[in-house]
Design a protein around this motif. Sequence first.
Motif, mmCIF file in Angstrom:
data_model
loop_
_atom_site.group_PDB
_atom_site.id
_atom_site.type_symbol
_atom_site.label_atom_id
_atom_site.label_comp_id
_atom_site.label_asym_id
_atom_site.label_seq_id
_atom_site.Cartn_x
_atom_site.Cartn_y
_atom_site.Cartn_z
ATOM 1 N N SER A 155 0.827 -1.214 0.000
ATOM 2 C CA SER A 155 0.000 0.000 0.000
ATOM 3 C C SER A 155 0.859 1.261 0.000
ATOM 4 N N GLY A 156 2.150 1.091 -0.256
ATOM 5 C CA GLY A 156 3.031 2.252 -0.314
ATOM 6 C C GLY A 156 3.801 2.343 -1.608
ATOM 7 N N GLY A 157 3.359 1.607 -2.624
ATOM 8 C CA GLY A 157 3.994 1.690 -3.922
ATOM 9 C C GLY A 157 4.909 0.536 -4.260
ATOM 10 N N GLY A 158 5.242 -0.331 -3.284
ATOM 11 C CA GLY A 158 6.112 -1.470 -3.538
ATOM 12 C C GLY A 158 5.314 -2.763 -3.599
ATOM 13 N N THR A 159 6.032 -3.888 -3.441
ATOM 14 C CA THR A 159 5.384 -5.196 -3.544
ATOM 15 C C THR A 159 5.451 -6.003 -2.250
ATOM 16 N N GLY A 160 6.249 -5.569 -1.276
ATOM 17 C CA GLY A 160 6.440 -6.318 -0.043
ATOM 18 C C GLY A 160 5.214 -6.313 0.848
ATOM 19 N N THR A 161 5.134 -7.334 1.706
ATOM 20 C CA THR A 161 3.979 -7.462 2.600
ATOM 21 C C THR A 161 4.384 -7.545 4.069
ATOM 22 N N GLY A 162 5.679 -7.510 4.346
ATOM 23 C CA GLY A 162 6.146 -7.698 5.722
ATOM 24 C C GLY A 162 6.170 -6.419 6.526
ATOM 25 N N GLN A 163 6.581 -6.566 7.768
ATOM 26 C CA GLN A 163 6.766 -5.428 8.654
ATOM 27 C C GLN A 163 8.258 -5.120 8.771
ATOM 28 N N ILE A 164 8.564 -3.977 9.312
ATOM 29 C CA ILE A 164 9.952 -3.574 9.528
ATOM 30 C C ILE A 164 10.149 -3.326 11.011
ATOM 31 N N ASP A 165 11.146 -3.958 11.593
ATOM 32 C CA ASP A 165 11.550 -3.616 12.949
ATOM 33 C C ASP A 165 12.632 -2.547 12.894
ATOM 34 N N VAL A 166 12.517 -1.555 13.759
ATOM 35 C CA VAL A 166 13.532 -0.515 13.880
ATOM 36 C C VAL A 166 14.345 -0.833 15.133
ATOM 37 N N VAL A 167 15.651 -1.046 14.946
ATOM 38 C CA VAL A 167 16.490 -1.651 15.978
ATOM 39 C C VAL A 167 17.701 -0.766 16.233
ATOM 40 N N THR A 168 18.141 -0.685 17.492
ATOM 41 C CA THR A 168 19.425 -0.041 17.749
ATOM 42 C C THR A 168 20.511 -0.847 17.046
ATOM 43 N N VAL A 169 21.555 -0.186 16.632
ATOM 44 C CA VAL A 169 22.522 -0.849 15.750
ATOM 45 C C VAL A 169 23.266 -1.989 16.458
ATOM 46 N N ASP A 170 23.286 -1.971 17.791
ATOM 47 C CA ASP A 170 23.919 -3.086 18.505
ATOM 48 C C ASP A 170 22.971 -4.277 18.640
ATOM 49 N N GLY A 171 21.751 -4.117 18.159
ATOM 50 C CA GLY A 171 20.797 -5.218 18.148
ATOM 51 C C GLY A 171 20.112 -5.483 19.468
ATOM 52 N N THR A 172 20.361 -4.650 20.477
ATOM 53 C CA THR A 172 19.811 -4.935 21.802
ATOM 54 C C THR A 172 18.399 -4.400 22.002
ATOM 55 N N LYS A 173 17.954 -3.518 21.142
ATOM 56 C CA LYS A 173 16.667 -2.876 21.393
ATOM 57 C C LYS A 173 15.863 -2.674 20.112
ATOM 58 N N THR A 174 14.725 -3.333 20.029
ATOM 59 C CA THR A 174 13.781 -3.071 18.950
ATOM 60 C C THR A 174 12.739 -2.103 19.492
ATOM 61 N N PHE A 175 12.743 -0.881 18.992
ATOM 62 C CA PHE A 175 11.857 0.121 19.570
ATOM 63 C C PHE A 175 10.741 0.551 18.630
ATOM 64 N N GLY A 176 10.856 0.233 17.354
ATOM 65 C CA GLY A 176 9.806 0.623 16.427
ATOM 66 C C GLY A 176 9.404 -0.527 15.534
ATOM 67 N N ASN A 177 8.203 -0.452 15.008
ATOM 68 C CA ASN A 177 7.720 -1.480 14.080
ATOM 69 C C ASN A 177 6.775 -0.821 13.100
#
Lengths: 130, 135
Positions: A72-94
């Motif tokens: 619904s944003g112009g592409g073809t993907g259907t998944g979600q995106i996790d937004v993560v601190t670069v050290d991988g310890t914290k997923t704070f957005g989705n």
Amino acid sequence: MATLQSLFNLTGTITGQSDSVSISVNPVLTIGAPSVTSGGITTTAASGGTNQEVIGTADADCYLYVRNTGTSGGGTGTGQIDVVTVDGTKTFGNLKVGDFGFFPIKTGIGVSLKYSTAVTNVEYAIFTRP
Amino acid sequence: MSQIKASFELNGTLIGQSDPVAIKISEFILDMDNPSITSATRTLASGSDILIPCAQGAGVDHYLYIRNTGTNGAMTGTGKIIIKDDHPSAVREISELEVGDFLFIPVIGHGTDGGIEVFYDTAATNYVYAYFRRI
């Protein structure tokens, strides 16, 4: 030094609440270098999802814009995106398909974008704060 | 269930770049439900405020809006706001809002972390916030 004109609106009515939602802001943002005015990636499903770094821990304070541009944003993907601190310890957005976020990131944190549930498409931009 | 419309734009030209910045999202519909807060104002003079407690649980995601409404935002504060996740044992910084700055982010709920807490930085300031439970 450059400036960007921003505009953000949220409007509508929430069931059971007498006051409507009516948020509108348009601050001018002062921007330095380096910046990415438009970037695109596709999330990677390998090993349960690869962290794809967009902001490093050494990068300066910046504004990050990210949108899940799946079906619904112009592409073809259907998944979600996790937004993560670069050290991988914290997923704070989705972000579900179509969702977007805009937020300042403090230096030293770094941000990666990560596959969640299925492959999708990502649009992002990064603007350094002077 | 309720729906609200979100619009976002960024426009301008960065020095040395040939392509202008022209990001535009028009009236994207967000599905949401209660509990939600459509508008709240706080003054942050010390310590911290918990906006979204992590105790709201796993799978309970929110759209979060915060703006530092200090001197450039119609009020009197001059300080920054530090945004951290509300983990009970290891609070981590996510973002920082200077006076006038705002953020909008879909915040993921994990159950044990993933809530949002705002912290005083170097001077008192004012802020407005809203959050909406995403469905």
